[in-house]
Design an enzyme around this catalytic site. Structure first.
Site, PDB file in Angstrom:
ATOM      1  N   VAL A  99     -21.520  10.625  10.303  1.00  0.00           N
ATOM      2  CA  VAL A  99     -21.939  10.693   8.805  1.00  0.00           C
ATOM      3  C   VAL A  99     -23.068   9.382   8.810  1.00  0.00           C
ATOM      4  O   VAL A  99     -22.606   8.212   9.208  1.00  0.00           O
ATOM      5  CB  VAL A  99     -20.668  10.218   7.794  1.00  0.00           C
ATOM      6  N   HIS A 128      22.726  27.678  12.866  1.00  0.00           N
ATOM      7  CA  HIS A 128      21.864  28.695  12.712  1.00  0.00           C
ATOM      8  C   HIS A 128      22.057  29.240  11.376  1.00  0.00           C
ATOM      9  O   HIS A 128      23.278  29.426  10.947  1.00  0.00           O
ATOM     10  CB  HIS A 128      22.229  30.043  13.620  1.00  0.00           C
ATOM     11  N   THR A 162       0.735  -1.181  -0.164  1.00  0.00           N
ATOM     12  CA  THR A 162      -0.046   0.015  -0.097  1.00  0.00           C
ATOM     13  C   THR A 162       0.984   1.386   0.025  1.00  0.00           C
ATOM     14  O   THR A 162       0.571   2.079  -0.632  1.00  0.00           O
ATOM     15  CB  THR A 162      -0.700   0.232   1.384  1.00  0.00           C
ATOM     16  N   VAL A 181      -5.437  11.276   9.639  1.00  0.00           N
ATOM     17  CA  VAL A 181      -4.500  11.421   8.787  1.00  0.00           C
ATOM     18  C   VAL A 181      -4.679  11.524   7.374  1.00  0.00           C
ATOM     19  O   VAL A 181      -4.330  12.580   6.662  1.00  0.00           O
ATOM     20  CB  VAL A 181      -3.326  10.458   9.024  1.00  0.00           C
TER      21      VAL A 181
END
Ligand code: NAI
Length: 462
Positions: free
Chosen positions: A233, A441, A39, A179
């Site tokens: 639903v 940084h 999948t 998700v």
């Protein structure tokens, strides 16, 4: 005679096969799809990430290029081309697994496996003998009563259908604010669809840190996604080519309907174990239909192991991969182990959402004294330069020992940044350990350090 036959070539199965071969075992992997990768590679993580990336680029072009002084003809979407970019991405990855199988001398047994008996796996007309079997058959979308998915029709679809819609819908209803719903909902919202997400619970992304849920919902709302929360639903039908979705509001049971060109059903996934012969073999299952395993991923039948989405636990490709490596090691007589406390979770929207370890709520519920260090990306120079300063880093540490218990990030590149916290937790680090580690940084990772500093004497830039 094989040492190991793995059933399923998704991230759990193929990783298990490769590690077992590296450890000197004679290995075969059964896969009935035309391509390897399961999948995840074929109809999950990888194609969705291609569409998320492309639609994010479009969003940047429309929303931010002008601000950066980049002007020119308006960027438009060629849906057919975007689909072939997605297909190329998938093919590149699935072929990569085929190459790795050859390199590691793993036989790909093409077809669907049936376990006839311990040590006997039938594929087509052939029965293959093996000392060990690993079931890594994954999961499929869970269906919803009274909502019939027809991916070919392109109107009521699940995640597989939503990755390959015939055209970009003008309007889309997403059922489920998990998700899948939020990632694919984001894709179509950025491509111009009016997206409405209907969710049964009163919050989005169940199980996540409450502050993250709130902030994330705010950001997605700002991006144009509409949320209907606390709504179940009840059904969906197609009327004159359009979908009509009926839902009931939990607060007063009133029923409402909404129409859309397309409905995405994203209400969870269930283990895929039918037709494998597990019943006949007497493999014990959990009440919810998952394969039951012990601490070493052994099922109730000797010589048969299981891993990934078809056993309990988070349905995540990387969790399955870790289990794949561990099971291979167990079978090879080594000490395979997975630390389930440091498995990250990532939602690949913009901004990304990432987490590892305990939420603030769970940490408090566990009876510990907890301290929380937070740092907003508004105070991060790099995020500001990228025009992506929405979100924050939230570090959770034990108030007595300073040990990091969890971290939650909403922000640019959160899915990459979370790993330094995973490593820190794996080594039992304190928030101070992370705070005293030099961070380059300007990087967005500085926000992680600042959140760790906020667990101590305070962040510098807040
Ligand atoms: P999910 O379980 O994350 O979310 C499903 C949502 O649907 C829940 O919030 C639930 O309350 C809601 N729901 C269920 N029935 C409903 C109804 N009748 N009406 C309204 N809302 C309803 O499932 P999702 O998003 O389908 O994902 C499946 C699995 O795949 C998850 O385990 C997820 O972690 C995994 N996955 C992970 C990805 C990642 O790590 N980036 C990407 C895609 C999937």
């Amino acid at each position: 005679m094989y040492d190991l036959i793995v059933i399923g070539a998704g991230p759990g199965g193929y990783v298990c096969a490769i590690r077992a071969a590296q450890l000197g075992l004679k290995v075969a992997c059964v896969e009935g799809r035309e391509t390897l990768g399961g999948t995840c590679l074929n109809v999950g993580c990888i194609p969705s990430k291609a569409l998320l990336h492309a639609s994010h680029m479009l969003h940047e072009a429309h929303e931010n290029f002008g601000r950066m002084g980049l002007t020119g003809a308006k960027v438009k979407v060629d849906w057919t081309k975007m689909q072939s970019y997605k297909a190329e991405t998938v093919a590149g990855n699935t072929k990569g697994i085929e190459f790795l199988f050859k390199k590691n001398k793993i036989d790909w047994l093409k077809g669907w496996a049936i376990i006839e008996a311990p040590g006997k796996v039938k594929v087509g007309d052939d029965v293959h003998e093996t000392k060990n079997i690993v079931v890594a058959t994954g999961s499929v979308p869970a269906s919803l009563k009274a909502v019939e998915v027809d991916n070919a029709g392109g109107v009521i679809v699940d995640s597989t259908g939503a990755l390959a819609l015939p055209k970009i819908p003008k309007s889309m209803v997403v059922i489920g604010a998990g998700v899948i719903g939020l990632e694919l909902g984001s894709v179509y919202a950025r491509l111009g669809a009016d997206v409405t997400v209907i969710e049964y619970l009163d919050v989005i992304t169940p199980g996540m840190d409450a502050e993250v849920q709130k902030q994330f919902q705010k950001i997605l709302t700002k991006q144009g996604i509409t949320f209907v929360l606390g709504a179940a639903v009840k059904g969906a039908e197609i009327v004159k080519g359009k979908a009509r979705v009926t839902y009931a509001l939990k607060k007063d049971d009133s029923e409402e309907t909404v129409e859309a060109d397309c409905v995405l059903v994203a209400t969870g996934r269930r283990p895929q174990v039918e037709g494998l012969g597990l019943d006949g073999l007497g493999v014990e299952m959990t009440d919810r239909g998952f394969v039951k395993v012990d601490k070493h991923w052994a099922t109730s039948v000797k010589g048969v192991y299981a891993l990934g989405d078809c056993i309990p636990g988070p349905m995540l490709a990387h969790k399955a991969e870790d289990e794949g490596m561990a099971v291979a090691e167990v079978i090879a007589g080594k000490h395979g182990h997975v630390n389930y406390d440091t498995i990250p979770g990532v939602i690949y929207t913009t901004p990304e959402v990432a987490n590892v370890g305990l939420t603030e709520e769970a940490a408090k519920e566990s009876g510990r004294k907890v301290k929380v260090g937070k740092f907003p990306f508004m105070g991060n120079a790099r995020a500001k330069a990228m025009l992506q300063s929405d979100g924050f880093v939230k570090m959770i540490a034990d108030a007595e020992t300073d040990r990091i218990l969890g971290c939650h990030i909403v922000g640019p590149g959160a899915g990459e940044m979370i790993h330094e916290v995973c490593v820190a937790m794996e080594f039992g680090a304190s928030a101070e350990d992370l705070a005293l580690t030099c961070h380059a940084h300007p990087t967005t990772s500085e926000a992680v350090r600042e959140a760790a500093l906020a667990c101590g004497d305070g962040a510098i830039h807040a």
